[in-house]
Design a protein around this motif. Sequence first.
Motif, short mmCIF file in Angstrom:
data_model
loop_
_atom_site.label_atom_id
_atom_site.label_comp_id
_atom_site.label_asym_id
_atom_site.label_seq_id
_atom_site.Cartn_x
_atom_site.Cartn_y
_atom_site.Cartn_z
N UNK A 602 66.78 4.90 -17.41
CA UNK A 602 68.07 4.23 -17.56
C UNK A 602 68.82 4.19 -16.22
N UNK A 603 68.60 5.17 -15.39
CA UNK A 603 69.32 5.24 -14.12
C UNK A 603 68.69 4.40 -13.02
N UNK A 604 67.46 3.91 -13.24
CA UNK A 604 66.76 3.21 -12.16
C UNK A 604 66.01 1.99 -12.71
N UNK A 605 66.56 0.80 -12.55
CA UNK A 605 65.83 -0.41 -12.96
C UNK A 605 64.48 -0.54 -12.27
N UNK A 606 64.40 -0.07 -11.00
CA UNK A 606 63.13 -0.14 -10.29
C UNK A 606 62.08 0.74 -10.96
N UNK A 607 62.49 1.93 -11.38
CA UNK A 607 61.56 2.82 -12.06
C UNK A 607 61.15 2.24 -13.42
N UNK A 608 62.10 1.61 -14.09
CA UNK A 608 61.77 0.95 -15.37
C UNK A 608 60.70 -0.12 -15.16
N UNK A 609 60.84 -0.91 -14.08
CA UNK A 609 59.85 -1.95 -13.78
C UNK A 609 58.49 -1.35 -13.45
N UNK A 610 58.51 -0.22 -12.72
CA UNK A 610 57.26 0.44 -12.40
C UNK A 610 56.57 0.97 -13.66
N UNK A 611 57.36 1.47 -14.60
CA UNK A 611 56.80 1.97 -15.86
C UNK A 611 56.12 0.83 -16.62
N UNK A 612 56.78 -0.32 -16.67
CA UNK A 612 56.20 -1.48 -17.36
C UNK A 612 54.94 -1.94 -16.64
N UNK A 613 55.00 -2.05 -15.32
CA UNK A 613 53.84 -2.52 -14.55
C UNK A 613 52.64 -1.59 -14.72
N UNK A 614 52.90 -0.27 -14.70
CA UNK A 614 51.80 0.69 -14.85
C UNK A 614 51.20 0.59 -16.26
N UNK A 615 52.04 0.35 -17.26
CA UNK A 615 51.52 0.20 -18.63
C UNK A 615 50.66 -1.04 -18.74
N UNK A 616 51.14 -2.15 -18.18
CA UNK A 616 50.35 -3.39 -18.23
C UNK A 616 49.04 -3.25 -17.48
N UNK A 617 49.07 -2.53 -16.35
CA UNK A 617 47.85 -2.32 -15.59
C UNK A 617 46.84 -1.52 -16.41
N UNK A 618 47.34 -0.46 -17.08
CA UNK A 618 46.45 0.33 -17.94
C UNK A 618 45.88 -0.54 -19.06
N UNK A 619 46.70 -1.47 -19.54
CA UNK A 619 46.28 -2.33 -20.64
C UNK A 619 45.18 -3.31 -20.28
N UNK A 620 45.00 -3.59 -18.97
CA UNK A 620 43.93 -4.51 -18.59
C UNK A 620 42.55 -3.95 -18.94
N UNK A 621 42.45 -2.65 -19.10
CA UNK A 621 41.19 -2.03 -19.50
C UNK A 621 40.88 -2.31 -20.96
N UNK A 622 41.92 -2.56 -21.74
CA UNK A 622 41.77 -2.67 -23.18
C UNK A 622 42.14 -4.08 -23.64
N UNK A 623 41.14 -4.95 -23.67
CA UNK A 623 41.31 -6.33 -24.08
C UNK A 623 40.56 -6.54 -25.41
#
Length: 671
Positions: A602-623
């Motif tokens: 909540x305190x860091x929009x940049x960290x929020x974006x990194x969390x989303x990006x890391x989740x999507x990257x992990x998701x590329x393994x699972x199609x």
Amino acid sequence: MADDVEVTDTISAITAVVWTAGRPASWLPTITRLLEVPDVAEVVVATDEDLGLPAHPRLRTVLASRFGAVVHEVGSGGENPVLVVTGPVLVPRDGFETSRRIMSEDLRVASVSFLCNAAGHLSFPHRNLHRRHAIEGHDETSLTRLLRSRDPIVRPAPIHAVAGPATLVSRDTIVITGGPSDAFADNPELAVVEMLLQASRRGMKSMLDPSTFVSRPWEDQRWDEAPLELRANVVRLRERHPFFPEIFRDQARDATSPLAVVLATAAAKASGLRIVIDATCLGPVENGTQVQTLALIDALARRDDVRWVGAGLAGPIPRYAEKVLSHPKVRVIATDGLRFPASTPHADIVHRPFQPAKVPWANWRGVGDRVVVTIQDLIAYSIGAYAAERGHWRRYRDNIRDGVSLSDGVVVISHDVAEDLRQERLPVVDERVFVVENGTDHLTGDEDESFPSELSARGWVARRFLVVLGANYSHKNRDLAIRVHKLLREKHPDLGLVLAGVAVPEGSSRSLEAAEGFGADGVISIPDVTSEERNWLLRHAEICLYPTSAEGFGLVPFEAARFGTPTVYTRFGPLAEVLPGLPVAATSWDPAALARACDQILASPELASEQVAATLKAGTTYQWDTTAEQLVHAYRRLLSEPPRVEPPRKRPSPDNKAGAKIAGKKIRNKE
């Protein structure tokens, strides 16, 4: 003393003996093709008349009146195995590498036979059923390439009688038997069968190469019944070999014989899998199981190695399932509970892609050659609170045990679940367990949304909020989410909390939620949401709070990330497995630890974006395409092994009726 046997890694080439009979012109395509095959060293054409063949360095013509004498002379006079050709045939241009390897790796292999469109019990794709052509869209070369390229590599199958217009025979077999007997000179194909029966008396064996297909042309030849389909021929063989044809008949008819197993596997590789999915979970409510089942059906139907997918429904088609179930390769099957009707088309696989219930095993085995179940998790197996009444928990556990012990294969959606199976000592061997993770790309983030009416009624039009998505099972820890929210409100007084998901009748966290939320402000519980409302919540939430402590996989963080929303969860088991390396995760279920993780985002929009990006990257393994690919591999693996339980006896179908109506009679063609 020196070893007098030379061991070599090389595989002998082949000498072909072509015994011409009938119309000379009908043999020219056979001879021409054999000369095109790289591993055929010599083609010996035995004939009683001049065929007018042009000179060729690998072609030799011999005038002969005795079939057996020619085969014996060529075989005993050389070092190569002999391809004995008794009828016009087109062999694959890529040659006989797999068949030669089968013979070279075991000196006891007396002969190798091939799949063929008209070869009695070795007929392909339907045993005992002759066809004028190969599988639609293929000739002998392209079909052989497909059989050799698609997994699994199927082991050769022992057969009790050879068949077909071409048989690869070892040199030793010809030498020790003296070649085909003159007593069967009137029928060269039958003479080859008898020669191999002689070899079997000495402990030698005949094998089927399930990766090589040869075509028996119909034009100019008009072949009739295979020799072993005629009673008179069977009687002749039995007079010399009393053990014949008892076991041969069993092999030709038995759906669990090695021959039947390899033919079914090869047919699935060549024609495409026929799959029936138990989709009885598709009802009015769309939760995780429904999402997974539809995504799986959709991914399977898109594959070119799947012929069709049947979806068994116990009720009307829900609105959210209409698009997937309207796919041209999907067949909707109305079930009576879990039972499929007699009109259900026969399938290679029947798969229940979620927790086993009281499966009607006999009914399912009558529909499919193999039965597969998915174990999504062992949560309710371990938690008795989810049992509605006395005895329900034991019955649920019995259904899980039956599911893993009676099915042919077990699919688990994470390595964590596979380990749970081992810890619980459930009766399943590792060879029948397949880890096939869920896909995560069923949502794109562009889906339509709808503002939940309950939020509008509460005046939450522009309020910041956390969302907890999922049913109120006690392991989802929604009461902990309320405690996390209370802690966050100290720094973020405008922050709300939305608990969205159905209420379960047993084992819910309802009382705990009521106790934590008593007098609390800013908490809304929505009993159920549509797909569009779910999309709105995931798209507009500040954080998707996921305090679950028991999962099989964990789709929610991936779904939230598709809409640009980060998820906070406790790193454990499957979530640690499928979501490694995310910037933020709690290390325990202490509400203070979860609140600290939320506060970081909540305190860091940049960290929020990194969390989303890391989740999507992990998701590329699972199609989901990868999920379908791994399942198809598992299905074909299971088809290549015998079923765990013999299927129920049933009336013969067109797939296994012996004999074909040929030569002026109706030919049955079954796709």
